[in-house]
Write a protein that holds these residues in place. Sequence first.
Motif, PDB file in Angstrom:
ATOM      1  N   THR A 159       0.779  -1.356  -0.111  1.00 28.20           N
ATOM      2  CA  THR A 159       0.042  -0.175   0.472  1.00 28.20           C
ATOM      3  C   THR A 159       1.083   1.372  -0.094  1.00 28.20           C
ATOM      4  O   THR A 159       0.335   2.312  -0.663  1.00 28.20           O
ATOM      5  N   ALA A 160       1.970   0.752   0.525  1.00 31.33           N
ATOM      6  CA  ALA A 160       3.144   2.766   0.417  1.00 31.33           C
ATOM      7  C   ALA A 160       4.199   1.918  -0.266  1.00 31.33           C
ATOM      8  O   ALA A 160       5.407   2.039   0.530  1.00 31.33           O
ATOM      9  N   PRO A 161       4.709   1.425  -1.475  1.00 36.51           N
ATOM     10  CA  PRO A 161       5.709   1.610  -1.907  1.00 36.51           C
ATOM     11  C   PRO A 161       7.129   2.116  -1.922  1.00 36.51           C
ATOM     12  O   PRO A 161       6.410   3.357  -1.723  1.00 36.51           O
ATOM     13  N   LYS A 162       7.961   1.753  -1.517  1.00 39.14           N
ATOM     14  CA  LYS A 162       8.495   1.796  -2.306  1.00 39.14           C
ATOM     15  C   LYS A 162       9.830   2.524  -3.887  1.00 39.14           C
ATOM     16  O   LYS A 162       9.425   1.306  -3.961  1.00 39.14           O
ATOM     17  N   TYR A 163       9.117   3.376  -4.681  1.00 35.38           N
ATOM     18  CA  TYR A 163       9.998   3.085  -5.838  1.00 35.38           C
ATOM     19  C   TYR A 163      11.482   3.539  -5.638  1.00 35.38           C
ATOM     20  O   TYR A 163      12.154   4.461  -5.224  1.00 35.38           O
ATOM     21  N   ASP A 164      11.587   2.438  -6.334  1.00 36.75           N
ATOM     22  CA  ASP A 164      13.359   1.952  -7.065  1.00 36.75           C
ATOM     23  C   ASP A 164      13.643   3.073  -7.933  1.00 36.75           C
ATOM     24  O   ASP A 164      15.028   3.765  -7.678  1.00 36.75           O
ATOM     25  N   TYR A 165      12.885   3.851  -8.900  1.00 33.88           N
ATOM     26  CA  TYR A 165      13.496   4.615  -9.969  1.00 33.88           C
ATOM     27  C   TYR A 165      12.886   6.392  -9.833  1.00 33.88           C
ATOM     28  O   TYR A 165      11.577   6.301  -9.667  1.00 33.88           O
ATOM     29  N   TRP A 166      13.506   7.597 -10.645  1.00 27.64           N
ATOM     30  CA  TRP A 166      12.678   8.703 -10.273  1.00 27.64           C
ATOM     31  C   TRP A 166      12.976   9.385 -11.308  1.00 27.64           C
ATOM     32  O   TRP A 166      14.313   9.297 -12.215  1.00 27.64           O
ATOM     33  N   GLY A 167      12.084  10.430 -11.623  1.00 25.76           N
ATOM     34  CA  GLY A 167      12.820  10.981 -12.540  1.00 25.76           C
ATOM     35  C   GLY A 167      13.335  12.446 -12.416  1.00 25.76           C
ATOM     36  O   GLY A 167      13.295  12.114 -10.803  1.00 25.76           O
ATOM     37  N   GLN A 168      13.908  13.570 -13.327  1.00 22.61           N
ATOM     38  CA  GLN A 168      13.873  14.841 -12.702  1.00 22.61           C
ATOM     39  C   GLN A 168      13.623  15.811 -12.775  1.00 22.61           C
ATOM     40  O   GLN A 168      13.726  16.864 -11.877  1.00 22.61           O
ATOM     41  N   GLY A 169      12.158  15.561 -13.044  1.00 18.63           N
ATOM     42  CA  GLY A 169      11.322  17.091 -12.295  1.00 18.63           C
ATOM     43  C   GLY A 169      10.791  17.710 -12.994  1.00 18.63           C
ATOM     44  O   GLY A 169      11.663  17.829 -14.212  1.00 18.63           O
ATOM     45  N   THR A 170       9.386  18.748 -12.874  1.00 19.81           N
ATOM     46  CA  THR A 170       9.191  20.142 -13.470  1.00 19.81           C
ATOM     47  C   THR A 170       7.924  20.023 -13.051  1.00 19.81           C
ATOM     48  O   THR A 170       7.324  19.702 -12.574  1.00 19.81           O
ATOM     49  N   GLN A 171       8.848  21.831 -13.506  1.00 24.97           N
ATOM     50  CA  GLN A 171       8.472  22.565 -13.048  1.00 24.97           C
ATOM     51  C   GLN A 171       6.447  22.606 -12.681  1.00 24.97           C
ATOM     52  O   GLN A 171       6.889  22.404 -14.345  1.00 24.97           O
ATOM     53  N   VAL A 172       5.839  23.003 -12.201  1.00 19.92           N
ATOM     54  CA  VAL A 172       4.373  23.686 -12.204  1.00 19.92           C
ATOM     55  C   VAL A 172       4.394  24.792 -12.076  1.00 19.92           C
ATOM     56  O   VAL A 172       4.232  24.985 -10.003  1.00 19.92           O
ATOM     57  N   THR A 173       3.639  25.570 -12.130  1.00 17.18           N
ATOM     58  CA  THR A 173       3.660  27.187 -11.525  1.00 17.18           C
ATOM     59  C   THR A 173       2.493  27.663 -11.734  1.00 17.18           C
ATOM     60  O   THR A 173       1.876  27.681 -13.185  1.00 17.18           O
ATOM     61  N   VAL A 174       0.698  27.219 -10.718  1.00 17.11           N
ATOM     62  CA  VAL A 174      -0.001  28.296 -11.530  1.00 17.11           C
ATOM     63  C   VAL A 174      -0.049  29.826 -10.334  1.00 17.11           C
ATOM     64  O   VAL A 174      -0.150  29.483  -9.035  1.00 17.11           O
ATOM     65  N   SER A 175      -0.775  30.411 -11.277  1.00 16.61           N
ATOM     66  CA  SER A 175      -0.618  32.106 -10.522  1.00 16.61           C
ATOM     67  C   SER A 175      -1.591  32.001  -9.993  1.00 16.61           C
ATOM     68  O   SER A 175      -3.219  31.523 -10.983  1.00 16.61           O
ATOM     69  N   SER A 176      -2.284  33.032  -9.217  1.00 14.41           N
ATOM     70  CA  SER A 176      -4.021  33.323  -8.967  1.00 14.41           C
ATOM     71  C   SER A 176      -4.488  34.633  -9.509  1.00 14.41           C
ATOM     72  O   SER A 176      -3.592  34.953 -10.725  1.00 14.41           O
TER      73      SER A 176
END
Length: 121
Positions: A104-121
């Motif tokens: 139910t709460a697995p350990k993740y083996d591989y990760w990406g480098q990420g992508t930025q999401v910015t939400v303006s009000s």
Amino acid sequence: QVQLVESGGGLVQAGGSLRLSCAASGITFSTYRMGWFRQAPGKERDFVAAISWSSGRTYYADSVKARFIISRDNAKNTVYLQMNSLKPEDTAVYYCAATRELTTAPKYDYWGQGTQVTVSS
């Protein structure tokens, strides 16, 4: 060599939509549960959504239920996160990750480098 490459992030106004993609290589993609996580500045990385290897089961954080949809295309080795009705509090770096654990709460083996999401009000 395992690679998870996210794309699709950017700047969007509140109420708008974005679709993130994560292309995987170096793994047998169809045998992995895939997840999306996010990390806002000064905060811990949080779970957002996950999808089983067969797309038969999906999981969402309460904060994104009914707004975000996770999906995958095993033929393209890609997982997606459709984000609708975005809020400023959705602003974060979004990461995809892969695991073969079925807990139910697995350990993740591989990760990406990420992508930025910015939400303006």
